[in-house]
Design a protein around this motif. Structure first.
Motif, PDB file in Angstrom:
ATOM      1  N   ALA A   1      36.437  46.104  47.407  1.00 54.02           N
ATOM      2  CA  ALA A   1      36.467  47.557  47.547  1.00 54.02           C
ATOM      3  C   ALA A   1      35.965  47.988  48.929  1.00 54.02           C
ATOM      4  CB  ALA A   1      35.633  48.208  46.446  1.00 54.02           C
ATOM      5  N   PHE A   2      34.900  47.357  49.413  1.00 53.59           N
ATOM      6  CA  PHE A   2      34.356  47.713  50.725  1.00 53.59           C
ATOM      7  C   PHE A   2      35.375  47.446  51.833  1.00 53.59           C
ATOM      8  CE2 PHE A   2      32.283  46.422  54.677  1.00 53.59           C
ATOM      9  CZ  PHE A   2      31.578  47.577  54.981  1.00 53.59           C
ATOM     10  N   TYR A   3      35.920  46.235  51.869  1.00 51.30           N
ATOM     11  CA  TYR A   3      36.849  45.890  52.949  1.00 51.30           C
ATOM     12  C   TYR A   3      38.166  46.650  52.838  1.00 51.30           C
ATOM     13  CZ  TYR A   3      33.712  42.440  54.831  1.00 51.30           C
ATOM     14  OH  TYR A   3      32.634  41.840  55.419  1.00 51.30           O
ATOM     15  N   ARG A   4      38.596  46.955  51.613  1.00 53.68           N
ATOM     16  CA  ARG A   4      39.839  47.701  51.398  1.00 53.68           C
ATOM     17  C   ARG A   4      39.621  49.202  51.606  1.00 53.68           C
ATOM     18  NH1 ARG A   4      40.654  46.639  46.142  1.00 53.68           N
ATOM     19  NH2 ARG A   4      39.388  48.473  45.693  1.00 53.68           N
ATOM     20  N   ASP A   5      38.681  49.786  50.867  1.00 54.58           N
ATOM     21  CA  ASP A   5      38.534  51.239  50.837  1.00 54.58           C
ATOM     22  C   ASP A   5      37.727  51.793  52.005  1.00 54.58           C
ATOM     23  OD1 ASP A   5      39.899  50.957  48.444  1.00 54.58           O
ATOM     24  OD2 ASP A   5      38.089  51.102  47.220  1.00 54.58           O
ATOM     25  N   THR A   6      36.709  51.065  52.439  1.00 55.38           N
ATOM     26  CA  THR A   6      35.868  51.548  53.528  1.00 55.38           C
ATOM     27  C   THR A   6      36.430  51.159  54.891  1.00 55.38           C
ATOM     28  OG1 THR A   6      33.933  51.375  52.100  1.00 55.38           O
ATOM     29  CG2 THR A   6      33.525  51.560  54.460  1.00 55.38           C
ATOM     30  N   LEU A   7      36.850  49.894  55.008  1.00 52.24           N
ATOM     31  CA  LEU A   7      37.340  49.414  56.309  1.00 52.24           C
ATOM     32  C   LEU A   7      38.854  49.494  56.460  1.00 52.24           C
ATOM     33  CD1 LEU A   7      35.013  46.325  56.871  1.00 52.24           C
ATOM     34  CD2 LEU A   7      34.653  48.721  57.513  1.00 52.24           C
ATOM     35  N   GLY A   8      39.559  49.750  55.371  1.00 55.27           N
ATOM     36  CA  GLY A   8      41.007  49.941  55.455  1.00 55.27           C
ATOM     37  C   GLY A   8      41.831  48.679  55.608  1.00 55.27           C
ATOM     38  N   LEU A   9      41.278  47.539  55.219  1.00 56.41           N
ATOM     39  CA  LEU A   9      42.014  46.279  55.347  1.00 56.41           C
ATOM     40  C   LEU A   9      42.775  45.970  54.061  1.00 56.41           C
ATOM     41  CD1 LEU A   9      39.286  44.045  57.029  1.00 56.41           C
ATOM     42  CD2 LEU A   9      41.160  45.277  58.131  1.00 56.41           C
ATOM     43  N   PRO A  10      43.957  45.376  54.186  1.00 59.68           N
ATOM     44  CA  PRO A  10      44.658  44.929  52.982  1.00 59.68           C
ATOM     45  C   PRO A  10      43.924  43.730  52.394  1.00 59.68           C
ATOM     46  CG  PRO A  10      45.848  44.217  54.935  1.00 59.68           C
ATOM     47  CD  PRO A  10      44.695  45.069  55.409  1.00 59.68           C
ATOM     48  N   VAL A  11      43.532  43.817  51.130  1.00 58.69           N
ATOM     49  CA  VAL A  11      42.759  42.761  50.469  1.00 58.69           C
ATOM     50  C   VAL A  11      43.488  42.378  49.184  1.00 58.69           C
ATOM     51  CG1 VAL A  11      40.538  42.105  49.476  1.00 58.69           C
ATOM     52  CG2 VAL A  11      40.603  43.718  51.371  1.00 58.69           C
ATOM     53  N   ASN A  12      43.647  41.071  48.967  1.00 58.82           N
ATOM     54  CA  ASN A  12      44.326  40.577  47.768  1.00 58.82           C
ATOM     55  C   ASN A  12      43.450  39.575  47.043  1.00 58.82           C
ATOM     56  OD1 ASN A  12      46.964  41.864  48.186  1.00 58.82           O
ATOM     57  ND2 ASN A  12      47.028  40.563  50.000  1.00 58.82           N
ATOM     58  N   ALA A  13      43.350  39.734  45.728  1.00 58.06           N
ATOM     59  CA  ALA A  13      42.634  38.762  44.900  1.00 58.06           C
ATOM     60  C   ALA A  13      43.565  37.595  44.592  1.00 58.06           C
ATOM     61  CB  ALA A  13      42.171  39.415  43.604  1.00 58.06           C
ATOM     62  N   ILE A  14      42.997  36.396  44.557  1.00 59.53           N
ATOM     63  CA  ILE A  14      43.757  35.169  44.306  1.00 59.53           C
ATOM     64  C   ILE A  14      43.016  34.370  43.246  1.00 59.53           C
ATOM     65  CG2 ILE A  14      44.633  33.055  45.365  1.00 59.53           C
ATOM     66  CD1 ILE A  14      45.616  34.946  47.341  1.00 59.53           C
ATOM     67  N   ASP A  15      43.760  33.765  42.332  1.00 62.52           N
ATOM     68  CA  ASP A  15      43.155  32.864  41.349  1.00 62.52           C
ATOM     69  C   ASP A  15      43.215  31.450  41.903  1.00 62.52           C
ATOM     70  OD1 ASP A  15      42.420  34.658  39.327  1.00 62.52           O
ATOM     71  OD2 ASP A  15      44.485  34.742  38.599  1.00 62.52           O
ATOM     72  N   GLY A  16      42.086  30.930  42.357  1.00 64.00           N
ATOM     73  CA  GLY A  16      42.014  29.576  42.893  1.00 64.00           C
ATOM     74  C   GLY A  16      41.619  28.586  41.816  1.00 64.00           C
ATOM     75  N   HIS A  17      41.723  27.309  42.119  1.00 63.79           N
ATOM     76  CA  HIS A  17      41.377  26.290  41.126  1.00 63.79           C
ATOM     77  C   HIS A  17      39.890  26.294  40.805  1.00 63.79           C
ATOM     78  CE1 HIS A  17      39.672  23.362  43.962  1.00 63.79           C
ATOM     79  NE2 HIS A  17      40.619  23.734  44.787  1.00 63.79           N
ATOM     80  N   ASP A  18      39.045  26.854  41.689  1.00 63.50           N
ATOM     81  CA  ASP A  18      37.603  26.962  41.431  1.00 63.50           C
ATOM     82  C   ASP A  18      37.198  28.363  40.994  1.00 63.50           C
ATOM     83  OD1 ASP A  18      37.021  24.327  42.037  1.00 63.50           O
ATOM     84  OD2 ASP A  18      36.626  24.734  44.144  1.00 63.50           O
ATOM     85  N   GLY A  19      38.163  29.222  40.737  1.00 61.78           N
ATOM     86  CA  GLY A  19      37.879  30.595  40.363  1.00 61.78           C
ATOM     87  C   GLY A  19      38.485  31.567  41.353  1.00 61.78           C
ATOM     88  N   PRO A  20      38.329  32.852  41.088  1.00 58.75           N
ATOM     89  CA  PRO A  20      38.958  33.853  41.956  1.00 58.75           C
ATOM     90  C   PRO A  20      38.280  33.942  43.321  1.00 58.75           C
ATOM     91  CG  PRO A  20      37.597  34.918  40.298  1.00 58.75           C
ATOM     92  CD  PRO A  20      37.597  33.447  39.975  1.00 58.75           C
ATOM     93  N   PHE A  21      39.094  34.292  44.303  1.00 55.56           N
ATOM     94  CA  PHE A  21      38.603  34.600  45.636  1.00 55.56           C
ATOM     95  C   PHE A  21      39.533  35.669  46.199  1.00 55.56           C
ATOM     96  CE2 PHE A  21      41.614  31.172  46.216  1.00 55.56           C
ATOM     97  CZ  PHE A  21      42.247  31.405  47.430  1.00 55.56           C
ATOM     98  N   ALA A  22      39.249  36.179  47.366  1.00 55.54           N
ATOM     99  CA  ALA A  22      40.076  37.239  47.949  1.00 55.54           C
ATOM    100  C   ALA A  22      40.352  36.936  49.411  1.00 55.54           C
ATOM    101  CB  ALA A  22      39.382  38.594  47.808  1.00 55.54           C
ATOM    102  N   LEU A  23      41.480  37.477  49.874  1.00 57.13           N
ATOM    103  CA  LEU A  23      41.886  37.338  51.268  1.00 57.13           C
ATOM    104  C   LEU A  23      42.174  38.709  51.852  1.00 57.13           C
ATOM    105  CD1 LEU A  23      44.516  34.449  50.937  1.00 57.13           C
ATOM    106  CD2 LEU A  23      42.133  34.253  51.649  1.00 57.13           C
TER     107      LEU A  23
END
Length: 125
Positions: free
Chosen positions: A22-44
């Motif tokens: 939310a911070f990087y997307r809504d505050t800084l305006g960057l496109p952020v995507n959640a990903i389901d990795g083999h060790d759990g979720p992460f975001a890019l």
């Protein structure tokens, strides 16, 4: 040794993935995507051709971010060269959350650096 590489990512260890997204997307305006990795979720997120990676992991101040150098293969060769130069490898070549391979090492001040190569690239040049 890394003169032909580029910084491909900066990894941030975070305590709350949704809050960081939310911070990087809504505050800084960057496109952020959640990903389901083999060790759990992460975001890019992407900024100026650079990837920001957000991984949920306990962190102390100074442990993050981690600069990641992108390789076009040959990670095992890089690991051997680092070891020959007496560099402390803290995480040997292993599978990274995206299915590629990574290796983590520290500089003389114990700043964490990482090498990464995409899945399917050769381990040796």
């Amino acid at each position: 040794m890394l003169s032909q590489c580029k910084v491909g990512a900066i990894v941030f260890f975070v305590s709350d993935l949704a809050r960081s997204m939310a911070f990087y997307r809504d505050t800084l305006g960057l496109p952020v995507n959640a990903i389901d990795g083999h060790d759990g979720p992460f975001a890019l997120a992407e900024v100026g051709g650079l990837t920001l990676v957000f991984i949920v992991q306990p962190v102390r101040p100074g442990d993050s971010p981690v600069v990641v150098f992108s390789l076009d293969g040959g990670i095992d060769d890089y690991a051997e060269a680092l070891a020959q130069h007496g560099v402390e490898i803290v995480v040997p070549v292993s599978e990274s959350p995206d299915g590629g391979l990574s290796l983590d090492f520290v500089d003389p001040d114990r700043n964490l650096l990482s090498l990464h190569q995409d899945a399917g690239l050769p381990r040796r040049k």
